[in-house]
Design an enzyme around this catalytic site. Structure first.
Site, PDB file in Angstrom:
ATOM      1  CG  HIS A  12       2.149   0.911  -6.554  1.00  0.00           C
ATOM      2  ND1 HIS A  12       2.884   2.038  -6.826  1.00  0.00           N
ATOM      3  CD2 HIS A  12       2.150   0.777  -5.200  1.00  0.00           C
ATOM      4  CE1 HIS A  12       3.304   2.577  -5.693  1.00  0.00           C
ATOM      5  NE2 HIS A  12       2.876   1.825  -4.693  1.00  0.00           N
ATOM      6  CG  ASP A  14       4.692  -0.699  -2.501  1.00  0.00           C
ATOM      7  OD1 ASP A  14       4.878   0.520  -2.639  1.00  0.00           O
ATOM      8  OD2 ASP A  14       3.560  -1.208  -2.391  1.00  0.00           O
ATOM      9  CG  ASP A 124       0.692   4.327  -2.493  1.00  0.00           C
ATOM     10  OD1 ASP A 124      -0.393   4.783  -2.073  1.00  0.00           O
ATOM     11  OD2 ASP A 124       1.237   3.330  -2.004  1.00  0.00           O
TER      12      ASP A 124
END
Length: 363
Positions: A12, A14, A124
């Protein structure tokens, strides 16, 4: 019958949160190099999911453009799974056209490399908009994976179900009931491995509608787990009633599509019973959210209609200029960025980017 546990390697990503985009980019270069090395040198390692967003690759190519051919080869071979989004958007604070363009330009980026992952992958986002199935179906996407916002109060306690929009569009959902990181940094010590997964399987077993279960092997900015084959061997020994193997999300859907009598849910999902949906972000940096809305309106209701009218009068329609504006805006729409969950110094940077967008959209 043994339960089939699909272990899906992923990360993931970010772009900014408690770190800056530049700090994230430094980590990305190392992670991408390790991912490609694993895929190229180990044919038994089937595939790796790049978080469903092409902004990751854009940041990587900015530093290592010479590796674009390597990435393209892996994407075309189905080993490196990319797209379908530009960025992992927040669904609740951005406009419908922005979400649609996120997919449109994400698909465009992917097609330059190979094929996008045909899954509405939203691991998310802080809640799910009710019209997401309709938007996904417009791109011939029939599946979705997400985490936040659902509980039995919506009509099911299962983690596999159909999600239907008001117009009848629907997608088959595989929920992350415990998030996308339950398989992060799996330990090699058997007792620690069993202690950790025993807790998770209580939840996964309860939610499953059949023998198929999903164990995502990744986390925020997490490097690829180099010893995953050792871990799999231990898991298959610890749990003789389960079969663990490396897989991909598409394989999960192939199996759960065969399950009968799946529930159908409707509406938006913003229930915080099992996962935080961060409702307080609506009040965070209202100045930037208001500026974002003005830019969205300027783009969709003023700039592009005027460009269309000018085109009818013989002027050229510069799609590339519009795409530059949209893609900068879409990077601002990443869930942590749009939610203003990032540290203050990065929010200042985001404000500068938003002002730049406003200037471009009104030029």
């Amino acid at each position: 019958m043994k339960k089939r546990v699909h272990v899906v390697p992923h990360m993931h990503w970010d772009r900014e949160w408690y770190f800056s985009t530049e700090e994230s980019q430094i980590l990305l270069v190392n992670n991408m190099d390790e991912i490609m090395e694993m895929l190229e040198s180990n044919p038994d390692y089937p595939s790796y999911v790049l978080d469903g967003q092409t902004a990751v690759l854009e940041d990587y190519f900015e530093v290592k453009p010479e590796n674009k051919a390597r990435v393209r080869k892996l994407v075309q071979a189905g080993r490196l799974i990319v797209g379908p989004w530009v960025s992992q958007t927040d669904e609740m604070t951005t406009g419908a056209e922005s979400i649609t363009r996120n997919l449109l330009y994400g698909y465009k980026d992917c097609i330059e490399l190979g094929q996008p992952m045909a899954i509405g992958y939203i691991p998310d986002s802080f809640g799910q908009t009710s019209q997401m199935p309709m938007i996904l179906n417009q791109f011939d996407i029939q599946y979705s994976i997400f985490w936040r916002g659902v509980s039995e109060r919506h009509g099911t306690d299962k983690t596999e179900f159909y999600w239907e929009s008001d117009d009848g569009s629907r997608v088959l959902v595989q929920l992350f009931p415990l998030g996308y990181a339950i398989g992060k940094y799996l330990p090699t010590e058997p007792d620690a491995l069993k202690e950790r997964l025993d807790k998770y399987f209580k939840v996964l077993d309860k939610g499953a509608t059949g023998a198929t279960e999903l164990l995502p092997n990744g986390h925020d900015q997490m490097p690829i787990q180099q010893n995953i084959f050792e871990i799999l061997a231990q898991l298959n020994e610890i749990y003789p009633d389960r079969e663990f193997f490396l897989s991909r999300y598409e394989n999960v859907f192939e199996e759960i599509e065969k399950h009968e009598n799946l529930d159908t849910l409707h509406g938006e999902f913003i229930d915080g019973k099992y996962s935080r949906v961060h409702r307080s972000i609506f009040a965070q940096r209202q100045d930037l959210k208001a500026m974002n809305t003005r830019i969205e309106n300027k783009l969709t209701n003023v700039l592009e209609p005027l460009m269309s009218m000018a085109f009818d009068l013989g002027f050229s329609y510069e799609h590339g200029l519009v795409e530059v504006i949209w893609k900068l805006l879409l990077k601002n729409h990443a869930h942590d960025s749009m939610g203003r969950a990032a540290r203050t110094k990065f929010t200042v940077k985001s404000r500068r980017a938003t002002k730049k967008l406003r200037s471009a959209a009104t030029a």
